[in-house]
Motif scaffolding. Structure first.
Motif, PDB file in Angstrom:
ATOM      1  N   THR A   1      -9.192  82.188 -15.201  1.00  0.00           N
ATOM      2  CA  THR A   1      -9.672  80.838 -15.462  1.00  0.00           C
ATOM      3  C   THR A   1     -11.098  80.682 -14.938  1.00  0.00           C
ATOM      4  O   THR A   1     -11.557  81.437 -14.070  1.00  0.00           O
ATOM      5  CB  THR A   1      -8.784  79.790 -14.783  1.00  0.00           C
ATOM      6  OG1 THR A   1      -8.882  79.940 -13.361  1.00  0.00           O
ATOM      7  CG2 THR A   1      -7.321  79.940 -15.217  1.00  0.00           C
TER       8      THR A   1
ATOM      9  N   GLN B   1     -12.555  71.736 -11.803  1.00  0.00           N
ATOM     10  CA  GLN B   1     -11.169  71.627 -12.257  1.00  0.00           C
ATOM     11  C   GLN B   1     -10.876  70.217 -12.773  1.00  0.00           C
ATOM     12  O   GLN B   1     -10.210  70.045 -13.809  1.00  0.00           O
ATOM     13  CB  GLN B   1     -10.221  71.958 -11.099  1.00  0.00           C
ATOM     14  CG  GLN B   1      -8.758  72.017 -11.487  1.00  0.00           C
ATOM     15  CD  GLN B   1      -8.458  73.180 -12.407  1.00  0.00           C
ATOM     16  OE1 GLN B   1      -8.536  74.336 -12.003  1.00  0.00           O
ATOM     17  NE2 GLN B   1      -8.130  72.888 -13.650  1.00  0.00           N
TER      18      GLN B   1
ATOM     19  N   LEU C   1     -12.488  69.892 -16.240  1.00  0.00           N
ATOM     20  CA  LEU C   1     -11.705  70.584 -17.267  1.00  0.00           C
ATOM     21  C   LEU C   1     -10.497  69.752 -17.675  1.00  0.00           C
ATOM     22  O   LEU C   1     -10.147  69.672 -18.856  1.00  0.00           O
ATOM     23  CB  LEU C   1     -11.254  71.948 -16.743  1.00  0.00           C
ATOM     24  CG  LEU C   1     -12.341  73.023 -16.609  1.00  0.00           C
ATOM     25  CD1 LEU C   1     -11.820  74.195 -15.791  1.00  0.00           C
ATOM     26  CD2 LEU C   1     -12.811  73.490 -17.977  1.00  0.00           C
TER      27      LEU C   1
ATOM     28  N   GLU D   1      -8.363  72.280 -24.440  1.00  0.00           N
ATOM     29  CA  GLU D   1      -8.664  73.606 -23.906  1.00  0.00           C
ATOM     30  C   GLU D   1      -9.975  74.107 -24.490  1.00  0.00           C
ATOM     31  O   GLU D   1     -10.133  74.143 -25.716  1.00  0.00           O
ATOM     32  CB  GLU D   1      -7.538  74.588 -24.236  1.00  0.00           C
ATOM     33  CG  GLU D   1      -6.381  74.518 -23.260  1.00  0.00           C
ATOM     34  CD  GLU D   1      -5.488  75.740 -23.394  1.00  0.00           C
ATOM     35  OE1 GLU D   1      -5.351  76.488 -22.421  1.00  0.00           O
ATOM     36  OE2 GLU D   1      -4.949  75.929 -24.502  1.00  0.00           O
TER      37      GLU D   1
ATOM     38  N   LEU E   1     -19.814  71.418 -19.740  1.00  0.00           N
ATOM     39  CA  LEU E   1     -19.032  72.558 -20.228  1.00  0.00           C
ATOM     40  C   LEU E   1     -19.502  72.874 -21.639  1.00  0.00           C
ATOM     41  O   LEU E   1     -19.365  72.050 -22.542  1.00  0.00           O
ATOM     42  CB  LEU E   1     -17.529  72.216 -20.236  1.00  0.00           C
ATOM     43  CG  LEU E   1     -16.957  71.690 -18.908  1.00  0.00           C
ATOM     44  CD1 LEU E   1     -15.586  71.066 -19.129  1.00  0.00           C
ATOM     45  CD2 LEU E   1     -16.890  72.810 -17.878  1.00  0.00           C
TER      46      LEU E   1
END
Length: 238
Positions: A20, A175, A178, A184, A232
């Motif tokens: 991850t 985290q 995300l 995902e 991201l």
């Protein structure tokens, strides 16, 4: 350069059996801690001096996510010190010696007693030394924000978010981002800009905006302040 070797553990992979993003970040973070401990400037030393190196920003690039059981090598080195700031690169190599991931980071030396930045002592800087910066496309420290962001559900800071400095660990913000992204992602680059330390029981309001291949998550105080901004970049994972 400081290096150490490891192997991708079951606890570090997702349901695709690949490492991850937080696991990669934790390996990098651990490398900087291990180096500090080995040269006598570790957690206890800094705690006694009431000092800490606090992360200001990350830029992590992932070429590929190592799979469960793979042997890996992690390296880190300081690339420079300027005033209150320290600059550090990281790299993760696979068994073939090929780069799986690499990163740049900017740190601020903090006086924890006065809760403000301070200039690191010359003798500490000299112990780290500096090496040539990694060849990579360096992104700005500041993350540009899309105009439209959707607010998510407010959540509290939990005990497992907290590190030895008594605030939310930098990887925990990633985290959180995300999770807030809501889908995902095959993240190819992660950038994070840290603005204010969140403490135990603080409340965090995530704000999410998507712009092309990038998803930007602001982790905010409910009354408007910002703890961290995480970008991201990548595509939705099928």
């Amino acid at each position: 350069m400081y290096t150490y070797e490891s192997r991708v553990r079951f606890s570090e992979v997702d349901h695709y059996e690949t490492m991850t993003l937080p696991s990669i970040i934790n390996y990098f973070q651990d490398g900087s801690i291990f180096q500090s401990e080995d040269i006598g400037l570790g957690v206890d030393y800094l705690k006694e001096k009431k000092r800490a190196w606090v992360l200001s920003s990350w830029q992590v690039v992932i070429e590929r996510y190592p799979r469960i059981g793979e042997k890996i090598r992690i390296g880190t080195w300081a690339t420079g010190f300027q005033g209150l700031y320290g600059y550090r690169n990281f790299c993760m190599w696979d068994e073939k010696g090929e780069k799986a991931a690499y990163a740049n980071s900017i740190w601020v030396y903090m006086d924890l007693e006065k809760q403000r930045p301070a200039r690191p002592p010359k003798e500490e800087v000299e112990k780290y030394g500096t090496e040539e910066a990694l060849e990579m496309e360096y992104a700005p420290r500041k993350i540009s924000l899309p105009q439209d962001a959707l607010s998510g559900e407010i959540f509290p800071v939990r005990k497992y978010h907290i590190d030895t400095n008594e605030h939310v660990n930098n990887c925990q913000y990633v985290q959180m981002a995300l999770e807030a992204a809501g889908e995902e992602l095959m993240v190819r680059q992660m950038r994070a800009e840290y603005k204010k330390s969140a403490l135990l029981h603080d409340k965090i309001l995530p704000k999410v905006a998507k712009e092309g291949e990038r998803t930007v998550v602001e982790l905010c105080e409910p009354d408007g302040g910002v703890y961290a901004v995480v970008e991201l970049t990548g595509e939705k994972r099928c």
